[in-house]
Design a protein around this motif. Structure first.
Motif, mmCIF file in Angstrom:
data_model
loop_
_atom_site.group_PDB
_atom_site.id
_atom_site.type_symbol
_atom_site.label_atom_id
_atom_site.label_comp_id
_atom_site.label_asym_id
_atom_site.label_seq_id
_atom_site.Cartn_x
_atom_site.Cartn_y
_atom_site.Cartn_z
ATOM 1 N N GLY A 199 64.602 -11.368 44.561
ATOM 2 C CA GLY A 199 65.503 -10.916 43.509
ATOM 3 C C GLY A 199 65.719 -9.417 43.546
ATOM 4 N N PHE A 200 64.656 -8.677 43.848
ATOM 5 C CA PHE A 200 64.730 -7.221 43.964
ATOM 6 C C PHE A 200 65.673 -6.824 45.095
ATOM 7 C CE2 PHE A 200 63.044 -3.617 46.457
ATOM 8 C CZ PHE A 200 63.247 -2.584 45.553
ATOM 9 N N VAL A 201 65.511 -7.446 46.257
ATOM 10 C CA VAL A 201 66.344 -7.125 47.421
ATOM 11 C C VAL A 201 67.815 -7.411 47.130
ATOM 12 C CG1 VAL A 201 66.890 -7.790 49.803
ATOM 13 C CG2 VAL A 201 64.513 -7.441 49.125
ATOM 14 N N GLY A 202 68.091 -8.540 46.487
ATOM 15 C CA GLY A 202 69.470 -8.891 46.174
ATOM 16 C C GLY A 202 70.151 -7.851 45.307
ATOM 17 N N ASP A 203 69.482 -7.402 44.242
ATOM 18 C CA ASP A 203 70.086 -6.419 43.345
ATOM 19 C C ASP A 203 70.177 -5.039 43.981
ATOM 20 O OD1 ASP A 203 70.661 -8.170 41.406
ATOM 21 O OD2 ASP A 203 69.233 -7.442 39.925
ATOM 22 N N GLN A 204 69.233 -4.722 44.883
ATOM 23 C CA GLN A 204 69.333 -3.446 45.596
ATOM 24 C C GLN A 204 70.570 -3.426 46.487
ATOM 25 O OE1 GLN A 204 66.939 -1.689 43.589
ATOM 26 N NE2 GLN A 204 67.175 -0.502 45.461
ATOM 27 N N VAL A 205 70.869 -4.564 47.103
ATOM 28 C CA VAL A 205 72.076 -4.655 47.934
ATOM 29 C C VAL A 205 73.319 -4.460 47.078
ATOM 30 C CG1 VAL A 205 73.486 -6.207 49.354
ATOM 31 C CG2 VAL A 205 71.023 -6.099 49.707
ATOM 32 N N TYR A 206 73.348 -5.109 45.907
ATOM 33 C CA TYR A 206 74.485 -4.940 45.002
ATOM 34 C C TYR A 206 74.615 -3.492 44.545
ATOM 35 C CZ TYR A 206 74.576 -10.050 44.644
ATOM 36 O OH TYR A 206 74.655 -11.400 44.914
ATOM 37 N N PHE A 207 73.490 -2.870 44.225
ATOM 38 C CA PHE A 207 73.495 -1.487 43.756
ATOM 39 C C PHE A 207 74.081 -0.559 44.815
ATOM 40 C CE2 PHE A 207 71.457 2.695 43.617
ATOM 41 C CZ PHE A 207 71.707 3.097 42.316
ATOM 42 N N TYR A 208 73.614 -0.685 46.052
ATOM 43 C CA TYR A 208 74.087 0.199 47.114
ATOM 44 C C TYR A 208 75.500 -0.147 47.563
ATOM 45 C CZ TYR A 208 69.627 2.552 47.453
ATOM 46 O OH TYR A 208 68.516 3.311 47.171
ATOM 47 N N LYS A 212 84.927 -6.515 33.013
ATOM 48 C CA LYS A 212 83.476 -6.701 33.120
ATOM 49 C C LYS A 212 82.778 -5.419 33.568
ATOM 50 C CE LYS A 212 83.196 -11.691 33.872
ATOM 51 N NZ LYS A 212 82.705 -12.761 34.772
ATOM 52 N N PHE A 213 83.403 -4.685 34.494
ATOM 53 C CA PHE A 213 82.809 -3.421 34.949
ATOM 54 C C PHE A 213 82.777 -2.403 33.807
ATOM 55 C CE2 PHE A 213 83.467 -4.935 39.295
ATOM 56 C CZ PHE A 213 82.335 -4.438 39.911
ATOM 57 N N ALA A 214 83.858 -2.363 33.037
ATOM 58 C CA ALA A 214 83.901 -1.450 31.888
ATOM 59 C C ALA A 214 82.837 -1.831 30.868
ATOM 60 C CB ALA A 214 85.285 -1.473 31.256
ATOM 61 N N LEU A 215 82.677 -3.135 30.638
ATOM 62 C CA LEU A 215 81.651 -3.614 29.711
ATOM 63 C C LEU A 215 80.255 -3.231 30.211
ATOM 64 C CD1 LEU A 215 80.661 -5.239 27.290
ATOM 65 C CD2 LEU A 215 80.874 -7.319 28.676
ATOM 66 N N ALA A 216 80.036 -3.357 31.507
ATOM 67 C CA ALA A 216 78.734 -2.993 32.081
ATOM 68 C C ALA A 216 78.442 -1.510 31.878
ATOM 69 C CB ALA A 216 78.717 -3.328 33.580
ATOM 70 N N HIS A 217 79.450 -0.655 32.059
ATOM 71 C CA HIS A 217 79.270 0.782 31.835
ATOM 72 C C HIS A 217 78.942 1.080 30.376
ATOM 73 C CE1 HIS A 217 81.720 1.998 35.647
ATOM 74 N NE2 HIS A 217 80.473 1.692 35.916
ATOM 75 N N GLN A 246 69.603 -7.849 32.690
ATOM 76 C CA GLN A 246 70.867 -8.305 33.266
ATOM 77 C C GLN A 246 70.738 -9.612 34.039
ATOM 78 O OE1 GLN A 246 71.625 -8.278 36.736
ATOM 79 N NE2 GLN A 246 69.784 -7.284 37.488
ATOM 80 N N ARG A 247 69.524 -9.947 34.492
ATOM 81 C CA ARG A 247 69.327 -11.203 35.233
ATOM 82 C C ARG A 247 69.593 -12.429 34.368
ATOM 83 N NH1 ARG A 247 66.800 -9.702 39.866
ATOM 84 N NH2 ARG A 247 65.794 -7.662 39.803
ATOM 85 N N TYR A 248 69.551 -12.249 33.054
ATOM 86 C CA TYR A 248 69.737 -13.373 32.143
ATOM 87 C C TYR A 248 71.156 -13.400 31.559
ATOM 88 C CZ TYR A 248 64.724 -12.747 32.510
ATOM 89 O OH TYR A 248 63.446 -12.576 32.996
ATOM 90 N N MET A 249 72.008 -12.482 32.024
ATOM 91 C CA MET A 249 73.371 -12.377 31.497
ATOM 92 C C MET A 249 74.335 -13.033 32.481
ATOM 93 S SD MET A 249 73.163 -8.436 30.141
ATOM 94 C CE MET A 249 74.841 -8.431 29.488
ATOM 95 N N TYR A 250 74.534 -14.320 32.317
ATOM 96 C CA TYR A 250 75.385 -15.076 33.227
ATOM 97 C C TYR A 250 76.819 -14.543 33.175
ATOM 98 C CZ TYR A 250 71.514 -18.302 33.559
ATOM 99 O OH TYR A 250 70.270 -18.846 33.780
ATOM 100 N N GLY A 251 77.395 -14.372 34.362
ATOM 101 C CA GLY A 251 78.727 -13.800 34.468
ATOM 102 C C GLY A 251 78.703 -12.302 34.697
ATOM 103 N N MET A 252 77.522 -11.667 34.485
ATOM 104 C CA MET A 252 77.396 -10.213 34.637
ATOM 105 C C MET A 252 76.308 -9.832 35.629
ATOM 106 S SD MET A 252 79.647 -8.825 32.550
ATOM 107 C CE MET A 252 79.052 -7.153 32.284
ATOM 108 N N ARG A 253 75.616 -10.792 36.186
ATOM 109 C CA ARG A 253 74.423 -10.506 36.992
ATOM 110 C C ARG A 253 74.740 -9.761 38.278
ATOM 111 N NH1 ARG A 253 70.959 -16.042 36.575
ATOM 112 N NH2 ARG A 253 69.983 -15.104 38.383
ATOM 113 N N THR A 254 75.889 -10.012 38.849
ATOM 114 C CA THR A 254 76.302 -9.265 40.038
ATOM 115 C C THR A 254 77.010 -7.978 39.647
ATOM 116 O OG1 THR A 254 76.565 -11.314 41.296
ATOM 117 C CG2 THR A 254 77.679 -9.366 42.151
ATOM 118 N N ILE A 255 77.801 -8.051 38.591
ATOM 119 C CA ILE A 255 78.617 -6.921 38.164
ATOM 120 C C ILE A 255 77.773 -5.728 37.745
ATOM 121 C CG2 ILE A 255 80.293 -6.129 36.444
ATOM 122 C CD1 ILE A 255 81.474 -8.014 38.525
#
Length: 235
Positions: A89-98, A117-122, A136-145
């Motif tokens: 899970g850590f590796v996946g989100d690090q990839v999204y972050f970078y 969704k991006f504006a909401l995340a900000h 954020q892992r529990y926020m379905y629809g926003m976990r990648t965003i």
């Protein structure tokens, strides 16, 4: 070398997914048992930790649930499974972050239809700070965003990585441990659902639909003027 990996983080994730699916398909084909269900169970018992890591990279709770059931049956170790699932899970989100940090043009082009969704995340990051990374892992629809969105900001990469790692291990433990502990009861429910799928299906649809409805309503509650201002600031 590191910078090159960061710049191609999106392609790396795609390669990981493709490799994982190819691995599953090939080993399902050559599994020395009959029937798709038996082949899949054999695969989980044989390559459990590898599959768990790859599945967790995509942040799928289904993989963690299966791991919990395998632990209950004695085919996996509880502590090792939590460690590997959290690491995935850590590796996946690090990839999204970078992906957000070093591929901004690609993100704006690829996710053009998800600006809200991006504006909401900000806005969530500004309002709640680091806890939003944790939940954020529990926020379905926003976990990648959310990880991608945080990467687009100037948020500390080291701080994100630290919180992300702790969050990933908590996510793994909170999912795997209850499944392991209540494994016998869950197996009975699954057996009943398999034999009475026509009764179980409406409950599954209602449960999934309620989750989607809840998060859609939560998104709509955000102040529209503030959200439009945030969207315009990204253009």
């Amino acid at each position: 070398m590191i910078k090159s990996l960061q710049n191609h983080s999106g392609k790396i994730l795609f390669a990981v997914v493709l490799t994982f699916l190819s691995f599953l398909a090939y080993n399902l084909y050559i599994a020395p048992v009959q029937g798709f269900e038996n082949k899949f169970i054999y695969l989980l018992k044989t390559y459990g930790y590898v599959i768990l890591f790859a599945w967790s990279t995509l942040e799928g709770e289904l993989g963690l649930i299966m791991a919990g059931l395998l632990i209950h049956d004695g085919h996996m170790n509880l502590y090792i499974a939590i460690f590997i699932a959290g690491l995935g899970g850590f590796v996946g989100d690090q990839v999204y972050f970078y992906t957000g940090r070093f591929n901004k043009a690609y993100v704006h082009r690829k996710f053009k239809g998800q600006r809200r969704k991006f504006a909401l995340a900000h806005l969530l990051l500004k309002k709640y700070g680091w806890p939003i990374i944790f939940v954020q892992r529990y926020m379905y629809g926003m976990r990648t965003i959310i990880p991608i969105s945080i990467g687009l900001t100037r948020y500390s990469a080291k701080m994100f990585a630290f919180i992300n790692l702790i969050s990933a291990w908590c996510w793994a433990a909170l999912t795997i441990v209850p499944v392991w502990y209540f494994g016998e009861e869950i197996l009975k429910v699954l057996h009943w659902a398999k034999e009475h799928w026509y009764l179980a299906l409406p409950f599954a649809i209602a449960f999934g639909g309620s989750i989607i409805y809840y998060f859609n309503k939560a998104t709509q509650k955000v102040d529209r003027k503030t959200l439009e201002k945030e969207i315009n600031s990204e253009n």
